[in-house]
Design a protein around this motif. Structure first.
Motif, PDB file in Angstrom:
ATOM      1  N   ILE A 157       5.672   3.604 -13.111  1.00 39.83           N
ATOM      2  CA  ILE A 157       4.733   4.715 -13.233  1.00 39.83           C
ATOM      3  C   ILE A 157       4.933   5.408 -14.574  1.00 39.83           C
ATOM      4  CG2 ILE A 157       4.427   5.085 -10.760  1.00 39.83           C
ATOM      5  CD1 ILE A 157       6.512   7.328 -10.917  1.00 39.83           C
ATOM      6  N   PRO A 158       3.823   5.829 -15.202  1.00 39.38           N
ATOM      7  CA  PRO A 158       3.958   6.437 -16.520  1.00 39.38           C
ATOM      8  C   PRO A 158       4.452   7.871 -16.470  1.00 39.38           C
ATOM      9  CG  PRO A 158       1.659   6.409 -15.860  1.00 39.38           C
ATOM     10  CD  PRO A 158       2.418   5.660 -14.810  1.00 39.38           C
ATOM     11  N   ARG A 159       4.192   8.565 -15.342  1.00 37.94           N
ATOM     12  CA  ARG A 159       4.546   9.980 -15.277  1.00 37.94           C
ATOM     13  C   ARG A 159       5.498  10.242 -14.102  1.00 37.94           C
ATOM     14  NH1 ARG A 159      -0.752   9.635 -16.466  1.00 37.94           N
ATOM     15  NH2 ARG A 159      -1.370  10.148 -14.332  1.00 37.94           N
ATOM     16  N   THR A 160       5.040  10.925 -13.073  1.00 38.36           N
ATOM     17  CA  THR A 160       5.983  11.428 -12.086  1.00 38.36           C
ATOM     18  C   THR A 160       5.522  11.186 -10.655  1.00 38.36           C
ATOM     19  OG1 THR A 160       7.228  13.403 -11.440  1.00 38.36           O
ATOM     20  CG2 THR A 160       4.961  13.732 -12.133  1.00 38.36           C
ATOM     21  N   THR A 161       6.446  11.250  -9.716  1.00 38.49           N
ATOM     22  CA  THR A 161       6.208  10.806  -8.356  1.00 38.49           C
ATOM     23  C   THR A 161       5.393  11.780  -7.520  1.00 38.49           C
ATOM     24  OG1 THR A 161       8.140   9.365  -8.306  1.00 38.49           O
ATOM     25  CG2 THR A 161       7.425  10.226  -6.203  1.00 38.49           C
ATOM     26  N   GLN A 235      13.634   7.709  -6.637  1.00 36.99           N
ATOM     27  CA  GLN A 235      14.270   8.573  -5.649  1.00 36.99           C
ATOM     28  C   GLN A 235      15.371   9.398  -6.321  1.00 36.99           C
ATOM     29  OE1 GLN A 235      12.939   8.874  -2.843  1.00 36.99           O
ATOM     30  NE2 GLN A 235      12.444   6.952  -1.821  1.00 36.99           N
ATOM     31  N   PRO A 236      15.635  10.632  -5.809  1.00 39.91           N
ATOM     32  CA  PRO A 236      15.019  11.278  -4.643  1.00 39.91           C
ATOM     33  C   PRO A 236      13.895  12.266  -4.969  1.00 39.91           C
ATOM     34  CG  PRO A 236      17.057  12.402  -5.173  1.00 39.91           C
ATOM     35  CD  PRO A 236      16.908  11.287  -6.186  1.00 39.91           C
ATOM     36  N   HIS A 237      13.218  12.098  -6.105  1.00 41.32           N
ATOM     37  CA  HIS A 237      12.142  12.996  -6.507  1.00 41.32           C
ATOM     38  C   HIS A 237      11.149  13.201  -5.353  1.00 41.32           C
ATOM     39  CE1 HIS A 237       8.723  14.597  -8.737  1.00 41.32           C
ATOM     40  NE2 HIS A 237       9.468  14.676  -9.832  1.00 41.32           N
ATOM     41  N   LEU A 238      10.625  14.417  -5.266  1.00 38.68           N
ATOM     42  CA  LEU A 238       9.644  14.699  -4.215  1.00 38.68           C
ATOM     43  C   LEU A 238       8.370  13.886  -4.417  1.00 38.68           C
ATOM     44  CD1 LEU A 238       6.926  16.716  -4.956  1.00 38.68           C
ATOM     45  CD2 LEU A 238       8.797  18.229  -5.577  1.00 38.68           C
ATOM     46  N   PRO A 239       7.688  13.462  -3.341  1.00 41.20           N
ATOM     47  CA  PRO A 239       8.105  13.572  -1.949  1.00 41.20           C
ATOM     48  C   PRO A 239       9.171  12.523  -1.620  1.00 41.20           C
ATOM     49  CG  PRO A 239       6.035  12.377  -2.075  1.00 41.20           C
ATOM     50  CD  PRO A 239       6.356  12.828  -3.483  1.00 41.20           C
TER      51      PRO A 239
END
Length: 474
Positions: A157-161, A235-239
């Motif tokens: 992924i280029p950005r965030t979860t 992991q463990p970035h939200l969600p």
């Protein structure tokens, strides 16, 4: 027009001045492989070997064993946010120099300019194959993907979860805000979308990162080529949602199930290193990009330290970090010597026989004597702690000086009339009712600040949002 390759060669020519450390030069030697596993928002206190594990609902036997087989750092410091830390790791420079001091929110050219030289580019020039699988967060347009910054291939992924939550949100429309895509690319080709990154794919992502990392290591082992495998876990970035195979496994909720899954994925990659006969000649690193998650119900734990990410408290910047290299890095060792994300580029370059750029300030120092057990002390005495564009604090030896107070990521940063000074040995929680009276410490702290500011006269900061092509002012 000067090509990017010739610019890279010029930048890597000679040596780079690294503070008081010895200049890094390429050393002819058998080149070690590098497997770097980077967790996303994993707090200091989450792993068993750092006081977590079962106390967080799930044992972490594979990561704990990795620590027993190598060096466990207890004073490893990252930057306070995801994008800055990833920039610092790959460039050896404080992210504020590179225009990557904050997580981007769109509307500008985000990520690293092509002028920056990354660890992947340096290793590539030394004959390495390199791949990034997972979260990038250093550019989301063609020209600023991993394959434009030295990696031979990438998937992730280029950005965030948290963007995986968009497709299920009320009122969201792809016509108004396109969903984040899982992307795939190879050097010399355009990166292409694979599928939408939604909550289903969020659960599957880290298993796929581990699978692709294993396949990449297998391919390079069969080709007889040294490799840099950068597995940037989500992991463990939200969600914080575990893989379906781990959902419910611990009986302690999604967070604990995720921790068990992370440990298993790390184990899969370590098992592949052993199966391929690469154990003795592979440097393995495991670390987190910053302190723990703040947003409930996915918030994490910084162990003995105060705070979470996006702040200058120890909990925001001090992270778990483990290094294994059999017969080179002494096993079972624990060090509280101060290390920073920017040190990883010059250190790994030294160990791999690669070079660091010689035409720009490099904030990192070569910490290979510390890792190899040849020195007990760090090659640095202090670090600057930036939160976005602010120099929020400075660590020097066992002291910490805060110039701003900011409790959480959503709190305002308030400039202090009198800086807060803490002795971290006596007051590890940075409790404000127990400030240190060792005001003499301000002297060496301000020398660190002055040295950084002096470097800006010849090498001004690159503003965030700077487009390519970037050329530094003469």
């Amino acid at each position: 027009m000067t090509s990017r390759r010739s610019l890279l060669q010029a930048a890597l020519a000679g040596t780079a001045l690294l503070g008081d450390a010895t200049p890094v030069r390429a050393q002819p030697a058998r080149r070690p492989n590098i497997l770097f596993m980077l967790a996303d928002n994993l707090g200091y206190g989450e792993l068993g070997v750092y006081g977590g594990g079962r106390t967080r609902g799930a044992a972490t036997p594979r990561i704990d064993r990795l620590a027993a087989e190598g060096l466990r750092l207890t004073n490893m410091n990252m930057e306070a946010q995801c994008t800055p830390s990833r920039s610092a790791i790959l460039t050896g420079r404080y992210a504020i120099r590179s225009g990557t001091h904050s997580v981007p929110f769109g509307g500008v050219a985000d990520g690293l300019t092509q002028w920056e030289v990354t660890l992947a580019e340096s290793l590539g020039a030394a004959g390495y194959a390199s791949a990034l699988f997972g979260k990038w967060h250093l550019g989301s347009e063609e020209g600023r993907f991993p394959t434009n910054q030295g990696f031979d291939e990438w998937y992730g992924i280029p950005r965030t979860t948290d963007e995986a939550m968009w497709p299920g949100m009320p009122g969201w429309s792809a016509a108004v805000m396109p969903p984040e895509q899982i992307l795939e690319g190879r050097k010399g080709e355009r990166t292409r979308p694979v599928r939408v990154y939604d909550l289903e794919q969020r659960r599957l992502m880290d298993a796929e990162i581990a699978r692709r990392t294993v396949a990449f290591m297998e391919a390079q082992a069969h080709a007889g080529k040294p490799f840099f495998a950068y597995a940037t876990l989500t992991q463990p970035h939200l969600p914080t949602l575990p893989h379906p195979e781990f959902a419910g496994r611990t009986g302690n909720g999604d967070w604990a199930d995720m921790l068990a899954e992370m440990d298993a994925n790390v184990g899969r990659m370590l098992d592949a290193v052993d199966r391929l006969g690469l154990r003795e000649n592979t440097i393995v690193l495991f670390a987190s990009d910053n302190g723990p998650e703040f947003v409930k119900p996915w918030d994490g734990w910084a162990g003995p330290w105060r705070g979470q990410y996006f702040t200058a408290w120890e909990g925001g910047i001090r992270v778990p970090c483990i290094v294994r290299w059999p017969e080179r890095v002494p096993a079972g060792r624990v060090s509280d010597a101060i290390v920073h994300a920017v040190d990883l580029f010059p250190t790994l370059a030294k160990l791999a026989g690669a070079s660091v750029p010689g035409d720009r300030p490099i904030d990192g120092v070569d910490q290979s004597p510390l890792l190899l057990g040849q020195a007990e002390a760090s090659a640095r005495e202090g670090i600057l702690v930036f939160c976005a564009e602010r120099l929020q604090a400075v660590k020097w030896r066992n002291y910490k000086v805060h110039f701003y107070r900011q409790d959480t990521m959503v709190s305002p940063a308030v400039k202090l009339g009198i800086p807060l000074l803490f002795n971290l040995y006596q007051n590890p929680r940075e409790d404000e009712d127990k400030p240190s009276l060792d005001s003499w410490v301000v002297g060496p702290v301000l020398k660190l600040v002055a040295a950084f500011e002096a470097s800006l006269k010849a090498h001004p900061l690159i503003p965030m949002g700077t487009p390519d092509p970037y050329k530094p002012p003469r």
